[in-house]
Scaffold this motif. Structure first.
Motif, PDB file in Angstrom:
ATOM      1  N   ALA A 171      13.361   7.862  -7.528  1.00 15.46           N
ATOM      2  CA  ALA A 171      12.188   8.712  -7.282  1.00 15.46           C
ATOM      3  C   ALA A 171      11.165   7.998  -6.412  1.00 15.46           C
ATOM      4  N   VAL A 172      10.992   6.705  -6.646  1.00 12.98           N
ATOM      5  CA  VAL A 172      10.048   5.920  -5.848  1.00 12.98           C
ATOM      6  C   VAL A 172      10.616   5.664  -4.460  1.00 12.98           C
ATOM      7  N   LEU A 173      11.897   5.395  -4.388  1.00 12.35           N
ATOM      8  CA  LEU A 173      12.556   5.125  -3.105  1.00 12.35           C
ATOM      9  C   LEU A 173      12.388   6.295  -2.146  1.00 12.35           C
ATOM     10  N   ILE A 174      12.642   7.496  -2.624  1.00 11.80           N
ATOM     11  CA  ILE A 174      12.562   8.680  -1.762  1.00 11.80           C
ATOM     12  C   ILE A 174      11.135   8.900  -1.269  1.00 11.80           C
ATOM     13  N   SER A 175      10.163   8.792  -2.168  1.00 10.11           N
ATOM     14  CA  SER A 175       8.774   9.034  -1.773  1.00 10.11           C
ATOM     15  C   SER A 175       8.267   7.947  -0.821  1.00 10.11           C
ATOM     16  N   MET A 176       8.733   6.718  -0.978  1.00 14.83           N
ATOM     17  CA  MET A 176       8.332   5.661  -0.040  1.00 14.83           C
ATOM     18  C   MET A 176       8.887   5.918   1.355  1.00 14.83           C
ATOM     19  N   ILE A 177      10.107   6.414   1.421  1.00 14.42           N
ATOM     20  CA  ILE A 177      10.695   6.746   2.726  1.00 14.42           C
ATOM     21  C   ILE A 177       9.866   7.834   3.408  1.00 14.42           C
ATOM     22  N   VAL A 178       9.460   8.839   2.638  1.00 10.83           N
ATOM     23  CA  VAL A 178       8.639   9.928   3.180  1.00 10.83           C
ATOM     24  C   VAL A 178       7.305   9.382   3.698  1.00 10.83           C
ATOM     25  N   PHE A 194      -5.144  13.593  -7.234  1.00  7.35           N
ATOM     26  CA  PHE A 194      -4.053  12.852  -6.593  1.00  7.35           C
ATOM     27  C   PHE A 194      -3.934  13.200  -5.113  1.00  7.35           C
ATOM     28  N   GLY A 195      -4.282  14.443  -4.761  1.00 12.18           N
ATOM     29  CA  GLY A 195      -4.325  14.787  -3.338  1.00 12.18           C
ATOM     30  C   GLY A 195      -5.374  13.964  -2.607  1.00 12.18           C
ATOM     31  N   SER A 196      -6.511  13.732  -3.268  1.00 14.82           N
ATOM     32  CA  SER A 196      -7.555  12.891  -2.680  1.00 14.82           C
ATOM     33  C   SER A 196      -7.069  11.459  -2.509  1.00 14.82           C
ATOM     34  N   LEU A 197      -6.333  10.954  -3.492  1.00 14.06           N
ATOM     35  CA  LEU A 197      -5.770   9.607  -3.366  1.00 14.06           C
ATOM     36  C   LEU A 197      -4.825   9.509  -2.170  1.00 14.06           C
ATOM     37  N   VAL A 198      -4.010  10.545  -1.998  1.00 13.51           N
ATOM     38  CA  VAL A 198      -3.064  10.545  -0.876  1.00 13.51           C
ATOM     39  C   VAL A 198      -3.806  10.526   0.458  1.00 13.51           C
ATOM     40  N   LEU A 199      -4.813  11.400   0.606  1.00 18.83           N
ATOM     41  CA  LEU A 199      -5.545  11.479   1.873  1.00 18.83           C
ATOM     42  C   LEU A 199      -6.316  10.189   2.150  1.00 18.83           C
ATOM     43  N   ALA A 200      -7.038   9.690   1.133  1.00 17.99           N
ATOM     44  CA  ALA A 200      -7.809   8.458   1.306  1.00 17.99           C
ATOM     45  C   ALA A 200      -6.888   7.281   1.596  1.00 17.99           C
ATOM     46  N   GLY A 201      -5.781   7.215   0.868  1.00 21.43           N
ATOM     47  CA  GLY A 201      -4.849   6.112   1.069  1.00 21.43           C
ATOM     48  C   GLY A 201      -4.142   6.178   2.410  1.00 21.43           C
ATOM     49  N   PHE A 202      -3.807   7.382   2.857  1.00 18.54           N
ATOM     50  CA  PHE A 202      -3.069   7.513   4.115  1.00 18.54           C
ATOM     51  C   PHE A 202      -3.926   7.106   5.317  1.00 18.54           C
ATOM     52  N   THR A 203      -5.176   7.563   5.367  1.00 17.82           N
ATOM     53  CA  THR A 203      -6.037   7.191   6.496  1.00 17.82           C
ATOM     54  C   THR A 203      -6.326   5.688   6.491  1.00 17.82           C
ATOM     55  N   SER A 204      -6.359   5.090   5.313  1.00 18.58           N
ATOM     56  CA  SER A 204      -6.540   3.638   5.251  1.00 18.58           C
ATOM     57  C   SER A 204      -5.277   2.918   5.703  1.00 18.58           C
ATOM     58  N   MET A 205      -4.127   3.427   5.287  1.00 21.22           N
ATOM     59  CA  MET A 205      -2.880   2.740   5.627  1.00 21.22           C
ATOM     60  C   MET A 205      -2.599   2.754   7.131  1.00 21.22           C
ATOM     61  N   ILE A 206      -2.886   3.877   7.797  1.00 21.67           N
ATOM     62  CA  ILE A 206      -2.624   3.895   9.235  1.00 21.67           C
ATOM     63  C   ILE A 206      -3.545   2.920   9.964  1.00 21.67           C
ATOM     64  N   SER A 207      -4.735   2.696   9.426  1.00 26.32           N
ATOM     65  CA  SER A 207      -5.629   1.717  10.058  1.00 26.32           C
ATOM     66  C   SER A 207      -5.105   0.303   9.851  1.00 26.32           C
ATOM     67  N   TYR A 228       0.836  -1.209   0.000  1.00 26.57           N
ATOM     68  CA  TYR A 228       0.000   0.000   0.000  1.00 26.57           C
ATOM     69  C   TYR A 228       0.864   1.250   0.000  1.00 26.57           C
ATOM     70  N   ALA A 229       2.016   1.175   0.673  1.00 26.97           N
ATOM     71  CA  ALA A 229       2.911   2.331   0.740  1.00 26.97           C
ATOM     72  C   ALA A 229       3.411   2.734  -0.640  1.00 26.97           C
ATOM     73  N   LEU A 230       3.561   1.752  -1.541  1.00 25.24           N
ATOM     74  CA  LEU A 230       4.025   2.058  -2.887  1.00 25.24           C
ATOM     75  C   LEU A 230       3.003   2.919  -3.635  1.00 25.24           C
ATOM     76  N   ILE A 231       1.724   2.562  -3.529  1.00 26.52           N
ATOM     77  CA  ILE A 231       0.682   3.331  -4.209  1.00 26.52           C
ATOM     78  C   ILE A 231       0.621   4.746  -3.647  1.00 26.52           C
ATOM     79  N   LEU A 232       0.753   4.856  -2.329  1.00 23.82           N
ATOM     80  CA  LEU A 232       0.770   6.184  -1.703  1.00 23.82           C
ATOM     81  C   LEU A 232       1.949   7.008  -2.194  1.00 23.82           C
ATOM     82  N   ALA A 233       3.092   6.363  -2.366  1.00 26.56           N
ATOM     83  CA  ALA A 233       4.277   7.064  -2.861  1.00 26.56           C
ATOM     84  C   ALA A 233       4.038   7.584  -4.274  1.00 26.56           C
TER      85      ALA A 233
END
Length: 546
Positions: free
Chosen positions: A162-169, A336-349, A114-119
Motif C-alpha cells: 500500500a505504501v509502495l504504490i502511493s509512493m510511486i504515485v 489530510f487533503g491539506s497535508l497533501v497540498l502543503a507537503g506537495f508544494t514543499s516537496m517540489i521546492s 518527505y515522499a513517504l509522509i506525502l504517500a
C-alpha cells in the motif's frame, strides 16, 4: 576593483534556467515552500509546550530578528548571483561553494523521506471517506505501515504494498511538475494549490470551532504561561520553529530568488512570505487545538493528555477525532487533503534545489536535468522508505537532517558571510536598490550576531540532550542512530567539500551569462558596499565601492 566573475564577458552564451513570470508567482511558490507539514503538525504542539499564548511573543521576535533577516540573506545571494546554491555561493566567493553543495545534499536527504509522509497523507485522504482505521487508529497505523519500532529497527527490505504504490504515485506527480519547469510547473502548481490549501484549511478550522470542547482546546492553546518566557529553551524553540518552517538556509529560497526578474522588490516580497507563513501557522494552531479540545472532552481526559505532534498527531490523534466527530469524513478529507497540498508544494521546492544544482553544474536543459535527478531519487526513496524500516529511518534522518544539517549549515553560512567574507554590505545594498522595505545596521546585527548565536546554542543543547539521554534516540539501536544519524550528517559535509573541489566544465552554467544575456555580478568585496548610480536599472549593475 571588484574581483571578476567567472562568467564575465560571456554574453554570447546565456544560461537557460527558467524564470518566474513575475513577483506574484514567486510569492506563491515561496509560500508553498514555507507552508509545509511542520506548520500543521509541529507548530501547535511546540507553542502549547512552550508557554501557550505567551509563546507568541518569542515566536514573533524570532520571526523579526532571525526568520525574515535570513530570508533576505537567501534572497540577496540567489538574486545577485543568479544561480543554484552551489553556483551562487561560488560566485559570492570561490571557496564558499561547499556551503551550496551542503544545502543541496540536505535537500536531497529530506526529499527522500518527505515522499513517504506525502504517500501516507494521500492514502489517509482516501481512508477518511469510510474511516477505514475503525476504532483503534493507532493499531491501524501500525498495520498499515508495518513499521519496525524501537529496538527492532534494522535494515530490511520488506516492502509494504500500500505504501509502495502511493509512493510511486507521489514521485510520478513530482517528476511531471518538475519537468514542466519553473513557471509552467513549480509556479503553476503553487498558484493553484496554495489558494486551494487556504480555502480547505479555513473550512476545516471553521468546522473544528463548532465541535463540542473546541473552546477548551483554544483556552489551552492561547492561555499564556508568562513564566515560560524566562526559560531559555522556550526562546530556542521559537527560533527553531521559525528556521524550520520558513525554508531558510538549505537552498530553497536562494534557488527560487535566482529565478526572479532583476527589478523585483526582494524585501517587500520577503515580508509577505514571512508573515503569510506565520499567519498560516497560527491558523493551524486554532484548527488543531479546537479538534484536540473535542477529543479531550469526548474521551473525558485533560487536554495535555491528547496533545501530540508529527506522525502521532496526523495519523493517530486526528483519525481518532474524525471517528468521533459529527461529519467526520469531511474533516478527514479536509485535514489530510491539506497535508497533501502543503507537503506537495514543499516537496517540489526541495527537489528543485537538487535539479537546479545539476542543471547549472552540467549546463543541462530542464527535462534531461529533471530526469537525471528525479528518477534516481525516486528509486532510492521508494526502495528505502516503502519498507517496514521506512518509519524509523524517516524518524532518525529527519532528526539529524533538521537539527544538525539545516541548523549547522545556517550557522556556518551566517558566520562565513558576516565575518570571513564580510559580504553583508554588498548584500544590504543589493536588497535596498529595489526593495520597498529598507534594511541597514539592524538587519546586519540580526544576521551577524543574533542568528549565529541562537543557532550555535541550539546545536549545543541538541547535542547535550542526545549525549546525556539515558536511552538512545527513540530507543533505536545505537548503530542505527550512528549510521543514519551522525554518520549521515557528517557525511553530507564531507561529500559537499568533495563536490566543491570538482572543476566546472566550460559548458556549465557557471561560465555563461544569466538568462537575460547579462554578465553575472562580480564577487563580493570584503567590507565594501555597492555604489548606487542613477543609470543602474537593476542592482546587478551596481559595483563595489573602490
Amino acid at each position: 576593483m571588484s574581483a571578476t566573475s567567472p562568467s564575465a564577458g560571456t554574453t554570447d552564451r546565456r544560461a537557460d534556467r527558467g524564470a518566474f513570470a513575475g513577483r506574484t508567482t514567486f510569492i506563491f511558490a515561496a509560500i508553498g515552500s514555507a507552508v509545509g507539514l511542520g506548520n500543521i503538525w509541529r507548530f501547535p504542539a511546540v507553542a502549547y509546550e512552550n508557554g501557550g499564548g505567551a509563546f507568541i511573543l518569542p515566536y514573533l521576535i524570532a520571526l523579526l530578528t532571525a526568520g525574515i533577516p535570513l530570508l533576505f540573506l537567501d534572497y540577496a545571494i540567489g538574486h545577485r548571483w543568479r544561480g543554484s546554491a552551489p553556483a551562487a555561493w561560488r560566485r559570492f566567493r570561490r571557496w564558499t561553494e561547499f556551503i551550496g553543495w551542503w544545502q543541496v545534499l540536505i535537500a536531497l536527504v529530506i526529499a527522500l523521506y518527505y515522499a513517504l509522509i506525502l504517500a501516507w497523507a494521500t492514502n489517509y485522504t482516501i481512508f477518511s471517506v469510510d474511516q477505514r482505521w475503525g476504532d483503534d487508529a493507532g493499531a491501524f497505523f501500525g498495520e498499515y505501515t508495518q513499521a519496525l519500532g524501537g529496538a527492532d529497527a534494522t535494515v530490511v527490505f520488506d516492502f509494504v504494498p500500500a505504501v509502495l504504490i502511493s509512493m510511486i504515485v507521489v514521485w510520478l506527480a513530482v517528476i511531471v511538475v518538475m519537468a514542466l519547469g519553473v513557471q509552467r510547473g513549480i509556479a503553476a502548481a503553487s498558484v493553484i494549490f496554495i489558494p486551494l490549501l487556504i480555502i480547505m484549511f479555513i473550512i476545516l478550522v471553521v468546522r473544528s470551532l463548532f465541535l463540542p470542547g473546541a473552546i477548551d482546546g483554544l483556552d489551552a492553546f492561547f492561555t499564556p504561561n508568562w513564566g515560560a518566557l524566562t526559560d531559555a529553551k522556550v526562546w530556542i524553540a521559537a527560533y527553531g520553529q521559525i528556521f524550520f518552517s520558513l525554508s531558510v538556509a538549505f537552498g530553497i529560497m536562494l534557488t527560487y530568488s535566482s529565478y526572479l526578474k532583476k527589478k523585483t522588490d526582494l524585501t517587500g516580497s520577503g515580508l509577505v512570505v514571512g508573515f503569510a507563513n506565520s499567519g498560516f501557522e497560527l491558523l493551524a494552531g486554532i484548527g488543531v487545538f479546537s479538534a484536540l479540545g473535542f477529543m479531550a472532552q469526548a474521551q473525558g481526559v485533560a487536554i495535555d493528555e491528547v496533545v501530540t505532534d508529527g506522525v502521532g498527531l496526523a495519523f493517530i490523534a486526528f483519525p481518532t477525532i474524525i471517528s468521533e466527530a459529527p461529519a467526520g469524513a469531511i474533516i478527514g478529507v479536509l485535514f489530510f487533503g491539506s497535508l497533501v497540498l502543503a507537503g506537495f508544494t514543499s516537496m517540489i521546492s526541495i527537489v528543485e534545489v537538487v535539479i537546479s544544482a545539476v542543471q547549472d553544474k552540467f549546463g543541462m536543459a530542464r527535462i534531461p536535468a529533471t530526469l537525471a535527478v528525479s528518477i534516481p531519487m525516486a528509486v532510492v526513496s521508494i526502495i528505502l522508505f516503502s519498507t517496514t524500516m521506512g518509519l524509523p529511518l524517516l524518524d532518525v534522518m529527519d532528526k539529524w537532517a533538521n537539527e544538525y544539517g539545516i541548523v549547522a549549515a545556517a550557522a556556518v553560512s551566517t558566520i562565513v558571510v558576516s565575518y570571513v567574507v564580510r559580504g553583508l554590505p554588498t548584500l544590504r545594498d543589493h536588497l535596498n536598490h529595489r526593495g520597498t522595505f529598507p534594511i541597514g545596521k539592524i538587519w546586519m546585527l540580526c544576521v551577524a550576531v543574533i542568528a549565529p548565536l541562537v543557532l550555535g546554542v541550539s546545536l549545543v543543547l541538541s547535542t547535550i540532550d542526545l549525549v546525556t539521554s539515558e536511552t538512545t534516540y527513540s530507543e533505536y539501536p545505537g548503530w542505527f542512530n550512528l549510521v543514519f544519524g551522525w554518520l549521515m550528517a557528517i557525511g553530507l559535509v564531507v561529500v559537499a567539500i568533495g563536490l566543491s573541489l570538482i572543476p566546472w566544465s566550460r559548458s556549465s552554467n557557471l561560465f555563461k551569462a544569466d538568462s537575460d544575456g547579462d554578465p553575472i555580478a562580480p564577487e563580493a568585496v570584503a567590507g565594501k558596499g555597492l555604489v548606487s548610480t542613477p543609470e543602474a536599472k537593476s542592482p546587478h549593475e551596481l559595483r563595489s565601492a573602490p
